[in-house]
Write a protein that holds these residues in place. Structure first.
Motif, mmCIF file in Angstrom:
data_model
loop_
_atom_site.group_PDB
_atom_site.id
_atom_site.type_symbol
_atom_site.label_atom_id
_atom_site.label_comp_id
_atom_site.label_asym_id
_atom_site.label_seq_id
_atom_site.Cartn_x
_atom_site.Cartn_y
_atom_site.Cartn_z
ATOM 1 N N TYR A 4 0.888 -1.313 0.096
ATOM 2 C CA TYR A 4 -0.043 -0.049 -0.063
ATOM 3 C C TYR A 4 0.859 1.072 0.025
ATOM 4 C CZ TYR A 4 -3.237 -3.284 1.698
ATOM 5 O OH TYR A 4 -4.126 -4.553 1.999
ATOM 6 N N VAL A 5 0.539 2.267 -0.770
ATOM 7 C CA VAL A 5 1.223 3.596 -0.571
ATOM 8 C C VAL A 5 0.158 4.641 -0.002
ATOM 9 C CG1 VAL A 5 1.994 5.335 -2.123
ATOM 10 C CG2 VAL A 5 2.524 3.071 -2.596
ATOM 11 N N ASN A 6 0.581 5.172 1.002
ATOM 12 C CA ASN A 6 0.045 6.491 1.675
ATOM 13 C C ASN A 6 0.015 7.485 0.529
ATOM 14 O OD1 ASN A 6 -0.819 8.469 3.096
ATOM 15 N ND2 ASN A 6 -0.407 7.706 5.023
ATOM 16 N N THR A 9 1.330 10.871 2.128
ATOM 17 C CA THR A 9 2.610 11.133 2.543
ATOM 18 C C THR A 9 3.547 11.150 1.296
ATOM 19 O OG1 THR A 9 1.879 9.503 4.543
ATOM 20 C CG2 THR A 9 4.169 10.045 4.175
ATOM 21 N N CYS A 10 3.408 10.082 0.322
ATOM 22 C CA CYS A 10 4.146 9.940 -0.899
ATOM 23 C C CYS A 10 4.507 11.351 -1.597
ATOM 24 C CB CYS A 10 3.302 9.146 -2.167
ATOM 25 S SG CYS A 10 4.385 9.199 -3.424
ATOM 26 N N ILE A 11 5.826 11.722 -1.666
ATOM 27 C CA ILE A 11 6.183 13.016 -2.283
ATOM 28 C C ILE A 11 6.433 12.883 -3.812
ATOM 29 C CG2 ILE A 11 7.052 13.921 -0.069
ATOM 30 C CD1 ILE A 11 9.764 13.126 -1.113
ATOM 31 N N GLY A 12 6.364 11.540 -4.385
ATOM 32 C CA GLY A 12 6.333 11.492 -5.869
ATOM 33 C C GLY A 12 7.786 11.406 -6.403
ATOM 34 N N CYS A 13 8.691 10.906 -5.494
ATOM 35 C CA CYS A 13 9.905 10.930 -5.796
ATOM 36 C C CYS A 13 10.461 9.887 -6.742
ATOM 37 C CB CYS A 13 11.119 10.561 -4.527
ATOM 38 S SG CYS A 13 10.830 8.844 -3.882
ATOM 39 N N ILE A 31 2.027 10.599 -8.142
ATOM 40 C CA ILE A 31 2.400 9.734 -6.910
ATOM 41 C C ILE A 31 2.307 8.282 -7.102
ATOM 42 C CG2 ILE A 31 1.346 11.461 -5.168
ATOM 43 C CD1 ILE A 31 -1.004 9.763 -5.012
ATOM 44 N N ALA A 32 2.999 7.740 -6.493
ATOM 45 C CA ALA A 32 3.216 6.197 -6.453
ATOM 46 C C ALA A 32 1.911 5.494 -6.250
ATOM 47 C CB ALA A 32 4.188 5.504 -5.819
ATOM 48 N N HIS A 33 1.641 4.274 -6.756
ATOM 49 C CA HIS A 33 0.626 3.661 -6.376
ATOM 50 C C HIS A 33 1.117 2.077 -6.614
ATOM 51 C CE1 HIS A 33 -3.983 2.688 -6.061
ATOM 52 N NE2 HIS A 33 -3.737 1.804 -6.931
ATOM 53 N N SER A 53 13.372 1.741 0.900
ATOM 54 C CA SER A 53 14.030 2.692 0.199
ATOM 55 C C SER A 53 13.178 3.963 0.346
ATOM 56 C CB SER A 53 14.184 2.535 -1.405
ATOM 57 O OG SER A 53 15.090 1.129 -1.342
ATOM 58 N N CYS A 54 11.914 4.094 0.556
ATOM 59 C CA CYS A 54 11.040 5.143 0.417
ATOM 60 C C CYS A 54 11.478 6.276 1.542
ATOM 61 C CB CYS A 54 9.458 4.882 0.786
ATOM 62 S SG CYS A 54 8.484 6.507 0.848
ATOM 63 N N PRO A 55 11.557 7.650 1.176
ATOM 64 C CA PRO A 55 12.473 8.436 2.022
ATOM 65 C C PRO A 55 11.281 9.022 2.930
ATOM 66 C CG PRO A 55 11.985 9.406 -0.239
ATOM 67 C CD PRO A 55 11.686 7.968 -0.334
ATOM 68 N N ALA A 58 6.084 5.922 3.204
ATOM 69 C CA ALA A 58 4.615 6.009 2.700
ATOM 70 C C ALA A 58 4.268 4.751 2.381
ATOM 71 C CB ALA A 58 4.806 6.927 1.623
ATOM 72 N N ILE A 59 5.255 3.702 2.149
ATOM 73 C CA ILE A 59 4.958 2.249 1.735
ATOM 74 C C ILE A 59 4.788 1.313 2.876
ATOM 75 C CG2 ILE A 59 5.611 0.653 0.453
ATOM 76 C CD1 ILE A 59 7.264 2.169 -1.175
ATOM 77 N N ASP A 60 3.783 0.610 2.770
ATOM 78 C CA ASP A 60 3.394 -0.466 3.899
ATOM 79 C C ASP A 60 3.257 -1.769 3.345
ATOM 80 O OD1 ASP A 60 3.315 0.206 6.615
ATOM 81 O OD2 ASP A 60 1.342 1.038 6.578
HETATM 82 S S1 SF4 Z 1 9.448 5.765 -2.686
HETATM 83 FE FE1 SF4 Z 1 7.815 6.627 -1.175
HETATM 84 S S2 SF4 Z 1 7.688 8.818 -1.720
HETATM 85 FE FE2 SF4 Z 1 8.924 7.879 -3.499
HETATM 86 S S3 SF4 Z 1 7.413 7.607 -4.944
HETATM 87 FE FE3 SF4 Z 1 7.492 5.582 -3.813
HETATM 88 S S4 SF4 Z 1 5.894 6.060 -1.903
HETATM 89 FE FE4 SF4 Z 1 6.531 8.020 -2.996
#
Ligand code: SF4
Length: 64
Positions: A4-6, A9-13, A31-33, A53-55, A58-60
């Motif tokens: 799951y991606v929140n 919280t995700c900043i779209g990196c 944003i990520a999905h 790796s998510c800064p 945001a990932i569960d």
């Molecule tokens: S690593 Fe984290 S912040 Fe970057 S795109 Fe994925 S969920 Fe979003």
């Protein structure tokens, strides 16, 4: 297991789809999905690596 991606919280990196494109992709909103279904067993390690790796954490990954 599922990922799951929140989306608040995700900043779209873009890191998670780079690390594990089988599970994560970027949406048109930038944003990520994560895929809806179970994470394929052969990419579970990469999915967990993406989670780590998510800064912004945001990932569960649901361990069920
Ligand atoms: S690593 Fe984290 S912040 Fe970057 S795109 Fe994925 S969920 Fe979003």
């Amino acid at each position: 297991m599922k990922a799951y991606v929140n989306d608040e919280t995700c900043i779209g990196c873009g890191t998670c789809p780079e690390v594990c494109p089988e599970v994560f992709h970027m949406t048109d909103e930038g944003i990520a999905h994560a895929i809806d279904g179970e994470i394929p067993k052969d990419v579970l390690g990469k999915a967990k690596q993406a989670e780590e790796s998510c800064p912004v954490e945001a990932i569960d990954i649901d361990e069920d």
